[in-house]
Design a protein around this motif. Structure first.
Motif, short mmCIF file in Angstrom:
data_model
loop_
_atom_site.label_atom_id
_atom_site.label_comp_id
_atom_site.label_asym_id
_atom_site.label_seq_id
_atom_site.Cartn_x
_atom_site.Cartn_y
_atom_site.Cartn_z
N HIS A 1 35.69 37.42 43.50
CA HIS A 1 35.92 36.28 42.60
C HIS A 1 37.40 35.93 42.65
CE1 HIS A 1 32.21 37.83 40.14
NE2 HIS A 1 31.88 37.34 41.33
N THR B 1 34.80 27.78 38.51
CA THR B 1 35.04 28.51 39.75
C THR B 1 35.26 27.58 40.94
OG1 THR B 1 32.65 28.72 40.01
CG2 THR B 1 33.81 30.59 39.05
N GLU C 1 33.38 31.44 34.42
CA GLU C 1 32.70 30.87 35.58
C GLU C 1 32.23 29.44 35.37
OE1 GLU C 1 29.77 33.47 37.19
OE2 GLU C 1 31.13 35.16 37.33
#
Length: 418
Positions: A203, A96, A93
């Motif tokens: 995600h 992202t 992350e």
């Protein structure tokens, strides 16, 4: 980027902080030969390359650097480990903000369709990897992936660790060609499973990267059906995000090399859905007919990634396609029948199907029945930890607003707000 522009970018990054950098071409060449830049210089490097400073991990040079311009590692004879590393990094992350374009995925699918795997390469100075250890990884990974949905919400860290371990073995281990094939096949399977976990959580960039990594590993293992299946998952994601042109392009490529009837059935079913969403009635109906035909031919020895495909899935997805094509009555009938045929063990799919049924009831102007199906879907999704199902129900809520006084609708709205 030329050396002069790169050095100038570093100086500009320092100047924005009212500082000076002594970086010149000679120092950059030292970095290229293995000298580690200091922490400040790494921040300047990131900004000179157009990346935000927060992706920098000074203790992880040069691994934090992006491998590609568009986020997709090109398919090649030695691309499986870099693609796995890219997915594992993205999942941390720090990146992202990256998105992968539909055109990049379509190009990757074309590369896969037009190329064959080369001979596997492996490290010759690593620790030897035995069959028993690979079998242990295969067995535990298979068991984790087969757990009921309610338990899978607790397995993400374990699956991530398994995939990281397999990636390390591929990069640094010493193994026979046969073991190498098993490791690549296991990496493909794990990457696909982890991708679905990320996708269910919303995600999407991480999910895409894991599917891309799975494609590379399946290609290295010369498993065309697995590669086609991973492309089918990328197409499913594209369709979910309403990029149906990309989905159709990927599925068309995937079908060129898929051989198992169950694999072809699933791909044709997904193609039917995306064609119907674009209003292409005849091609969609042809794809539905092909999906039904291939499912009838499917044997018991199906690939694990499509072993679950059943008449229930064909009925519901056909119903969804017909709904998009305006055949509301038949669509509603098929969606209801498919949800009732679904095995009890597939709770997450049941939650999705219930949301589809609620949507079809709304289209038929039956808000009470729609509210009942949506409430059941929402309660099930919350119990098993399936946020994608929750989002499906929440996306339906605006359509319930004109029926706020109808039976069951106030209770649904209250439940969704809780």
């Amino acid at each position: 980027m030329t050396m002069e522009k790169f050095v100038a970018g570093i100086h500009a990054a320092a100047a924005r902080r009212n500082l000076l950098s002594g970086t010149d071409a000679a120092r950059v060449r030292k970095w290229q030969r293995g000298v580690t830049p200091d922490a400040d210089s790494q921040i300047y490097i990131a900004e000179a390359l157009g990346w935000p400073a927060h992706i920098v991990r000074a203790d992880d040079w040069p691994n934090w650097l992006p491998l590609t311009a568009n986020g997709v590692v090109p398919l090649g004879p030695h691309s499986s480990v870099p693609a796995l590393r890219e997915a594992l990094r993205t999942a941390m992350e720090r990146r992202t903000f990256l998105t992968i374009s539909g055109s990049a995925l379509t190009v990757l699918a074309a590369q896969w369709a037009d190329s064959d795997a080369g001979p596997l390469t492996r490290a010759r100075d690593g620790k030897p990897i035995g069959d028993d250890f690979v079998a242990l990884l295969e067995d535990t990974s298979r068991h984790l992936a087969a757990l009921p949905t309610e338990q899978r919400q607790h397995t993400s860290a374990l699956l991530d660790a398994h995939l990281s371990t397999v990636t390390d073995l591929l990069e640094h281990g010493r193994y026979t060609p046969a073991v190498g094939l098993r490791l690549h096949a296991l990496a493909a399977s794990l990457a696909q499973t982890v991708a679905w976990h990320r996708f269910d959580l919303g995600h999407h960039t991480a999910a895409s990267q894991y599917w891309v990594a799975g494609l590379h590993s399946a290609h290295a293992a010369a498993d065309h059906d697995m590669g086609a299946g991973v492309l089918g998952d990328l197409a499913y994601q594209a369709a979910w995000r309403r990029d149906h042109a990309t989905a159709a392009g990927i599925l068309t490529r995937a079908l060129t090399r898929a051989r198992h009837p169950a694999a072809r059935s699933l791909l044709q079913l997904r193609l039917a859905r995306t064609l119907a969403a674009q209003g292409e009635r005849r091609p969609a109906l042809r794809a539905i007919a092909a999906a039904e035909h291939h499912l009838r031919d499917a044997r018991a020895d199906r690939p694990a990634w499509c072993a679950w495909l059943s008449e229930a899935d064909v009925a519901v997805d056909t119903g969804q396609a017909l709904l998009d094509l305006g055949d509301t009555s038949r669509a509603h009938q098929l969606i209801t029948e498919g949800e009732q045929l679904l095995p009890a063990a597939r709770d997450k799919t049941r939650g999705v199907f219930l949301a589809y049924r609620a949507s079809s009831y709304l289209t038929a102007k039956e808000p009470g029945a729609a509210a009942a199906a949506a409430s059941e879907s929402l309660l099930l999704a919350r119990r098993i930890g399936a946020p994608r199902c929750v989002n499906l129900v929440h996306d339906l809520l605006p359509r319930f607003q004109p029926y706020r006084q109808e039976q069951g609708v106030p209770e649904l709205l209250e439940l969704a707000a809780a």
